[in-house]
Design an enzyme around this catalytic site. Structure first.
Site, PDB file in Angstrom:
ATOM      1  N   HIS A   1       8.907  -7.890   3.282  1.00 42.00           N
ATOM      2  CA  HIS A   1      10.023  -8.760   2.954  1.00 42.00           C
ATOM      3  C   HIS A   1       9.466 -10.148   2.634  1.00 42.00           C
ATOM      4  CE1 HIS A   1      12.362  -5.571   4.645  1.00 42.00           C
ATOM      5  NE2 HIS A   1      13.479  -6.264   4.777  1.00 42.00           N
TER       6      HIS A   1
ATOM      7  N   HIS B   1      17.105  -0.100   5.944  1.00 42.29           N
ATOM      8  CA  HIS B   1      16.731  -0.070   7.357  1.00 42.29           C
ATOM      9  C   HIS B   1      17.600   0.960   8.074  1.00 42.29           C
ATOM     10  CE1 HIS B   1      14.426  -3.882   7.000  1.00 42.29           C
ATOM     11  NE2 HIS B   1      15.328  -4.140   6.069  1.00 42.29           N
TER      12      HIS B   1
ATOM     13  N   HIS C   1      14.850   0.252  -0.240  1.00 45.32           N
ATOM     14  CA  HIS C   1      14.948  -0.834   0.752  1.00 45.32           C
ATOM     15  C   HIS C   1      16.164  -0.552   1.628  1.00 45.32           C
ATOM     16  CE1 HIS C   1      14.756  -5.479   1.520  1.00 45.32           C
ATOM     17  NE2 HIS C   1      15.271  -4.846   2.564  1.00 45.32           N
TER      18      HIS C   1
ATOM     19  N   GLU D   1      13.477 -13.948   0.580  1.00 39.86           N
ATOM     20  CA  GLU D   1      14.922 -13.744   0.808  1.00 39.86           C
ATOM     21  C   GLU D   1      15.475 -15.088   1.275  1.00 39.86           C
ATOM     22  OE1 GLU D   1      18.007 -11.125   3.588  1.00 39.86           O
ATOM     23  OE2 GLU D   1      15.906 -11.297   4.167  1.00 39.86           O
TER      24      GLU D   1
ATOM     25  N   ASP E   1      19.909  -2.149   1.873  1.00 38.60           N
ATOM     26  CA  ASP E   1      19.406  -2.945   2.997  1.00 38.60           C
ATOM     27  C   ASP E   1      19.931  -2.456   4.348  1.00 38.60           C
ATOM     28  OD1 ASP E   1      17.921  -4.892   4.231  1.00 38.60           O
ATOM     29  OD2 ASP E   1      19.062  -6.599   3.493  1.00 38.60           O
ATOM     30  N   ASP E   2      21.057  -2.982   4.794  1.00 35.87           N
ATOM     31  CA  ASP E   2      21.686  -2.604   6.072  1.00 35.87           C
ATOM     32  C   ASP E   2      23.164  -2.316   5.793  1.00 35.87           C
ATOM     33  OD1 ASP E   2      19.506  -3.380   8.239  1.00 35.87           O
ATOM     34  OD2 ASP E   2      19.558  -4.990   6.759  1.00 35.87           O
TER      35      ASP E   2
END
Length: 337
Positions: A198, A20, A18, A201, A279-280
């Protein structure tokens, strides 16, 4: 935390499911690309950008995330973005990655689809050859846009199915239920793509149900709200549908106020197939090693739990059986050292 444990968590063979790619844009590279492409930024310095990385919710983050992506114009930009992430993976012993990219973020600005995919896929190919990092690439649809835009993106992807392994669903979860994208996911499945989304969340547990039942996804991205629904938890434990959990992201976006409140290890002990991901990472304060360290510091992550989390990631990955076996063997060798 001891330096020994820090080193052990960094050396631990890891898999990321996961991530990005646009969310790996470090401020330094943002400025470099802005200068290269003569793109004006709203920030005067790298420090100003870092100070702006204080979010209270998902939308605050997305606003600056899309702003940062404006500097990505040419194939070399997408290559440099992806390569910088893969170098970080190499430093942290991340052996297999399944990154997301958001074509609509770029095609809406007039950047051709082929420019995006060529830059990313070239970097992933070089990483396999030069760094030994294998990958599966996942194309995400932006859920704040309409389904017709997603269908157009899916159609554009048909020329690049040799490079794209799956489709996902990201961006603003609130007010954009999975059902909104039922047609495009049906088409993607018919094209042979793996399906992820997603869900759970900021959105409710019901979004996880509909992602499974309406979109027919094989993996839930985030999914932490599942713990609100006992019936859903039973289903997830029995089916072993993976959850790609992102601890630092969840705290940064106030899904949990503190890491000590995070439920990932509770879910692990209940028998869910939970995994650790970043994630980011440029925006949320850490890549894979930092996420494992945060779990150690905040939740007293044990070595056996860390190993189980990695095993879950191997099982949950879309890697070929042969590669999964290789990853298991590397993990076993690490355990026995």
């Amino acid at each position: 935390m001891s330096d020994m444990t820090h080193t052990w968590l960094n050396d631990l063979p890891k898999i990321e499911l996961h991530l990005h790619l646009e969310g790996t844009l470090e401020p330094e590279l943002m400025f470099e690309l802005a200068k290269r492409n003569s793109i004006p930024l709203a920030f005067g310095s790298v420090d100003e950008v870092k100070k702006a990385y204080q979010f209270t919710n998902l939308q605050d983050f997305l606003d600056i995330y899309y702003q940062g992506a404006q500097v990505l114009i040419n194939e070399q930009d997408f290559y440099d973005l992806t390569w910088a992430y893969l170098i970080k993976c190499s430093e942290q012993n991340v052996l297999h990655v399944e990154p997301f990219f958001d074509p609509q973020t770029h095609t809406s600005r007039g950047v051709p689809f082929k420019v995006v995919i060529n830059g990313i896929s070239d970097a992933l190919a070089d990483a396999k050859e030069r760094l030994g990092i294998t990958s599966k690439l996942i194309m995400c649809f932006l859920r704040h846009l309409d389904e017709q835009s997603a269908i157009k993106t899916l159609e554009e992807s048909s020329l690049y199915t040799d490079y794209i392994d799956g489709v996902g669903l990201d961006s603003s979860e609130k007010g954009n239920p999975p059902e909104k994208f039922s047609s495009v996911f049906k088409q993607a499945k018919e094209m042979g793509y793996k399906l992820v989304a997603h869900a759970g969340e900021e959105g409710p547990a019901s979004y996880i149900w509909s992602s499974l039942d309406v979109l027919n996804i094989q993996r839930i991205d985030h999914g932490v709200r599942a713990i609100d629904d006992p019936e859903l938890m039973v289903r997830l434990i029995e089916s072993q549908i993976p959850l790609t959990v992102c601890p630092l992201s969840n705290v940064k976006l106030k899904v949990f106020e503190e890491m000590s409140e995070h439920t990932i290890l509770e879910m692990l002990e209940m028998g869910l197939c939970v995994t650790v991901n970043s994630d980011d990472p440029s925006y949320f304060g850490g890549y894979m090693t930092e996420n494992f360290i945060a779990l150690y510091d905040g939740l007293e992550l044990s070595k056996s739990q860390a190993i189980r989390l990695v095993k879950n990631s191997i099982d949950a990955s879309f890697a070929q059986k042969k590669r999964k076996k290789e990853l298991y063997n590397l993990l076993s060798e690490f355990e026995s050292e």
